[in-house]
Design a protein around this motif. Sequence first.
Motif, PDB file in Angstrom:
ATOM      1  N   GLY A 209       0.814  -1.204   0.000  1.00 23.17           N
ATOM      2  CA  GLY A 209       0.000   0.000   0.000  1.00 23.17           C
ATOM      3  C   GLY A 209       0.854   1.264   0.000  1.00 23.17           C
ATOM      4  O   GLY A 209       2.064   1.232  -0.230  1.00 23.17           O
ATOM      5  N   VAL A 210       0.194   2.385   0.289  1.00 23.05           N
ATOM      6  CA  VAL A 210       0.845   3.699   0.261  1.00 23.05           C
ATOM      7  C   VAL A 210       1.156   4.140   1.687  1.00 23.05           C
ATOM      8  O   VAL A 210       0.288   4.120   2.559  1.00 23.05           O
ATOM      9  CB  VAL A 210      -0.051   4.739  -0.420  1.00 23.05           C
ATOM     10  N   HIS A 211       2.393   4.559   1.910  1.00 18.24           N
ATOM     11  CA  HIS A 211       2.822   4.971   3.245  1.00 18.24           C
ATOM     12  C   HIS A 211       3.497   6.338   3.167  1.00 18.24           C
ATOM     13  O   HIS A 211       4.462   6.530   2.418  1.00 18.24           O
ATOM     14  CB  HIS A 211       3.814   3.953   3.825  1.00 18.24           C
ATOM     15  N   PHE A 212       2.974   7.287   3.943  1.00 22.08           N
ATOM     16  CA  PHE A 212       3.578   8.614   4.047  1.00 22.08           C
ATOM     17  C   PHE A 212       4.370   8.687   5.343  1.00 22.08           C
ATOM     18  O   PHE A 212       3.877   8.310   6.404  1.00 22.08           O
ATOM     19  CB  PHE A 212       2.503   9.704   4.036  1.00 22.08           C
ATOM     20  N   LEU A 213       5.599   9.158   5.260  1.00 26.44           N
ATOM     21  CA  LEU A 213       6.455   9.284   6.438  1.00 26.44           C
ATOM     22  C   LEU A 213       6.683  10.757   6.746  1.00 26.44           C
ATOM     23  O   LEU A 213       6.983  11.548   5.855  1.00 26.44           O
ATOM     24  CB  LEU A 213       7.815   8.620   6.182  1.00 26.44           C
ATOM     25  N   ASN A 214       6.525  11.135   8.025  1.00 23.95           N
ATOM     26  CA  ASN A 214       6.767  12.503   8.425  1.00 23.95           C
ATOM     27  C   ASN A 214       7.682  12.548   9.656  1.00 23.95           C
ATOM     28  O   ASN A 214       8.300  11.550   9.989  1.00 23.95           O
ATOM     29  CB  ASN A 214       5.440  13.236   8.682  1.00 23.95           C
ATOM     30  N   PHE A 215       7.733  13.681  10.321  1.00 19.86           N
ATOM     31  CA  PHE A 215       8.709  13.890  11.382  1.00 19.86           C
ATOM     32  C   PHE A 215       8.676  12.803  12.456  1.00 19.86           C
ATOM     33  O   PHE A 215       9.726  12.318  12.889  1.00 19.86           O
ATOM     34  CB  PHE A 215       8.463  15.265  12.039  1.00 19.86           C
TER      35      PHE A 215
END
Length: 221
Positions: A209-215
């Motif tokens: 799937g789609v994974h967004f990574l942030n701080f």
Amino acid sequence: MTKTVLLAGASGLVGSKILEELENNNVKIISLARNKFHSDSNIEEIICDFNEIDALTSKINLDEVYVAIGKPLKLYELLYLRKSERSAFRKVDFDFIRSIALFAKKKGAKSIGIVSAVGANDKSKNTYLKVKGEIEKEIISLGFQKIVIAQPGHLLGKRKDEKLLISIFEKITCVFGYLMIGPLKKFRNINASKVAKSIVLKMNSNEKGVHFLNFDDFTNP
């Protein structure tokens, strides 16, 4: 079985750190670049003009691709990019990234990791954030089984030809970063090595799937 990984941007700030992470894994690394730069005989290099990626005839078979390229911009250009510069920026940060992704997919890659930016939004009035948002949306539409999109704030790390202005900017914003809490925390400066480690860890996971990574992901991988 050893994975074969394509890395575009291995000479850049985040790309060089991704390369270090990959070298600690049992993978075959192929660097896609415009100029030869790596002396390690264990790393295969494909040298090409990024305008001609569609014409590449390499017989490689890939499992994953990492894309960590971007047109270098001055600090003020992140806020406002002159109309005369917008086409060149889009060519690198949209066209080239899309072409690399399509090439990798054609060669069998099931997973892709890209470095975007915090605040990326294809509806933004800001050119930088708009193009970043558009390439995120485009990559998602290509049908990879796994997509990892890193959205860091200002990246900390040793840059080539680092300017005094950047050094001053980083010192000031690192101090003010402690005041950024809640929803604003994602805009804090972050070390490029932490971003790279988070991307590779997520790419190595079994999650599709789609994974967004942030701080938070970068500080707690």
